[in-house]
Every structure is written in C-alpha cells, then in structure tokens.
Design a protein around this motif. Structure first.
Motif, PDB file in Angstrom:
ATOM      1  N   LEU A 166       0.936  -1.319  -0.083  1.00 45.46           N
ATOM      2  CA  LEU A 166       0.015   0.084  -0.053  1.00 45.46           C
ATOM      3  C   LEU A 166       0.763   1.470  -0.095  1.00 45.46           C
ATOM      4  N   TYR A 168       0.821   5.546   1.082  1.00 43.12           N
ATOM      5  CA  TYR A 168      -0.139   6.381   1.778  1.00 43.12           C
ATOM      6  C   TYR A 168       0.493   7.725   1.666  1.00 43.12           C
ATOM      7  N   THR A 185      -4.437   9.325   1.848  1.00 44.09           N
ATOM      8  CA  THR A 185      -5.051   8.471   0.595  1.00 44.09           C
ATOM      9  C   THR A 185      -4.314   7.105   0.928  1.00 44.09           C
ATOM     10  N   ALA A 187      -3.643   3.784  -1.320  1.00 45.83           N
ATOM     11  CA  ALA A 187      -3.684   3.406  -2.404  1.00 45.83           C
ATOM     12  C   ALA A 187      -2.994   2.169  -2.997  1.00 45.83           C
ATOM     13  N   GLN A 188      -3.344   1.466  -3.981  1.00 47.57           N
ATOM     14  CA  GLN A 188      -2.255   0.381  -4.264  1.00 47.57           C
ATOM     15  C   GLN A 188      -1.314   1.107  -5.404  1.00 47.57           C
ATOM     16  N   GLY A 191      -1.860   2.821  -8.336  1.00 45.76           N
ATOM     17  CA  GLY A 191      -2.794   4.120  -8.286  1.00 45.76           C
ATOM     18  C   GLY A 191      -4.158   4.048  -7.884  1.00 45.76           C
ATOM     19  N   THR A 192      -4.800   2.637  -7.838  1.00 47.56           N
ATOM     20  CA  THR A 192      -5.997   2.460  -7.366  1.00 47.56           C
ATOM     21  C   THR A 192      -6.068   3.064  -5.856  1.00 47.56           C
ATOM     22  N   VAL A 193      -7.027   3.887  -5.587  1.00 50.98           N
ATOM     23  CA  VAL A 193      -7.496   4.481  -4.555  1.00 50.98           C
ATOM     24  C   VAL A 193      -8.430   3.623  -3.678  1.00 50.98           C
ATOM     25  N   LEU A 194      -7.914   3.122  -2.542  1.00 44.17           N
ATOM     26  CA  LEU A 194      -8.885   1.986  -1.539  1.00 44.17           C
ATOM     27  C   LEU A 194      -9.520   3.150  -0.483  1.00 44.17           C
TER      28      LEU A 194
END
Length: 246
Positions: A166, A168, A185, A187-188, A191-194
């Motif tokens: 992850l 952050y 934020t 994110a993976q 760039g995928t925001v979790l």
C-alpha cells in the motif's frame, strides 16, 4: 474493500510504538512504567499500553478511544481495560496517577468547547497531584506544508497483514485560522485509491494552550520543544506539556 479494521491495522504499520528507537516513545514510556495507574486518552490500537503490560507494568492500565475498530484491535490484550469514548467522556473520580495523550492526538480537539471539555474531564479523572502529559505540533513549524505527495518523505509504502503493498500520502485541503484540514489517501501501487481518510487538526500556540490548561484547573509543570526535553524556542517543532492537577 478497505475496511475500518484495515485502517486500524494500517495505523500500527505507519506509527510503530517503540520506546527503544523512537524519541516520542522514549519520552512517554518511563512515565507510564513509573505510574501505578495510567489513563491513555486517544489510545488508538493500544500499542503503548500493550508494551507496558508486556514489560511488566502491574498497575491499572486503561485505554480510552472513540474509534471502535481501533479498540477491537486493542482488545487483543484482555488484561487492560478498554473504554469506548471521547476525551470529554473520561470518568470523573477515577483517581489516575497519570493521563497521557500521545501521537499529537490532542490536535483532534478542534473547537474551544472540545478542548475545554476534554481537559476538564481529564482533570477530573486524575487524583490530586496527578499529571497529564501530551504533545501537540508547534504552529510556528508549519508542519502541514510538508504534507503533500510532492514531498517524498511524506509518501510511505507498507505491506499490510494480507501481503498487500500500500502507498499512503497526505493532501492539505484547507488552512483556516489555526485549523488544518487534511486527507490521507490509501492506494495500491498502480494508483487505485482504496480509501481517503479525512482529519481536522488544530495548531494551538503556547499562550492559547496555557490558557486552556489554567481554565481547566491544571498547573503547568514543564513544557518542552522537543523529545530531549529542550526548552520551547523560536525554532521548536513540538509543544510537549506536563501538567499537574493541584
């Protein structure tokens, strides 16, 4: 999915409690170990109290926090009392020798009412002569200016309990008076925001902080500008306060 439980676990990864290597831990931990009864206000996942018990603290340890997911993680250790609630809900007459509020948690008290109600409740939870020890970032250091993804020191990569990598980082949403609103934020790596976690932080200066403490009935025993107990100066980044109930 990135659940509340995931967020609590991430907090532990981002903020490991280690008094042997971290200066803040090294400051607080001897105070905790030397007090027969401790109330940790804003205890989060309970890492400080967990370690105190593990290293032989035999007295009363109580953690207080409004975050249920964090307390669920804290309750993995059952020989400590965990209470769900805010600082303003600290139980009067409990007679603690020491109350702590670590990790700049004091800055989550944003309004004058929040600050005074919380200090008054903590005052009531201490025995006469009991001490409240807490830290807050000194506003003169303008720490929020470094909370940006363009600052490589503010972008952290961790591996969580499930093996996910992850990333952050923070963004500052607004600065209004002494209140800074930020987002964190998760994110993976692609760039995928979790999840986006929002927080409002208040940066009180020494004079304002001292006024609130006096109004709540505290006497300031000492204030430091850093974890080595140096005095507060024009270049200090911290305001670390030891306040005593008279």
């Amino acid at each position: 999915m990135f659940s509340d439980a995931d967020a609590a676990a991430l907090y532990d990864l981002l903020n490991p409690w280690d008094p042997d290597s971290r200066p803040d831990g090294g400051f607080y931990f001897p105070l905790v170990m030397g007090a027969e009864s401790v109330l940790d206000v804003g205890c989060g996942t309970g890492a400080m109290l967990h370690l105190a018990r593990k290293r032989g603290h035999r007295g009363r340890l109580v953690g207080l926090d409004p975050d249920r997911a964090a307390l669920d993680r804290a309750r993995r250790r059952a020989d400590i009392e965990w209470v769900e609630g805010t600082a303003a809900e600290a139980k009067s007459g409990a007679g603690f020798r020491l109350a702590t509020m670590t990790g700049h948690a004091f800055q989550d008290l944003v309004t004058d009412h929040d600050v005074f109600a919380s200090l008054s409740a903590i005052h009531g939870a201490l025995r006469p002569g009991g001490r409240f020890v807490f830290d807050t970032r000194h506003p003169q250091a303008r720490a929020w200016e470094g909370w940006t993804p363009s600052n490589p020191d503010d972008v952290v990569e961790v591996v969580d309990d499930t093996g996910r990598v992850l990333r952050y980082w923070h963004d500052v949403e607004s600065v209004v008076g002494d209140v800074v609103t930020i987002s964190g934020t998760v994110a993976q790596l692609d760039g995928t925001v979790l999840r986006v976690l929002s927080e409002r932080l208040r940066f009180l200066n020494v004079m304002a902080l001292s006024g609130f403490l006096a109004e709540a009935g505290f006497e300031i025993e000492a204030q430091f500008g850093g974890w080595d107990r140096e005095p507060v100066t024009g270049s200090s980044r911290e305001i670390i306060t030891i306040a005593r109930r008279g």
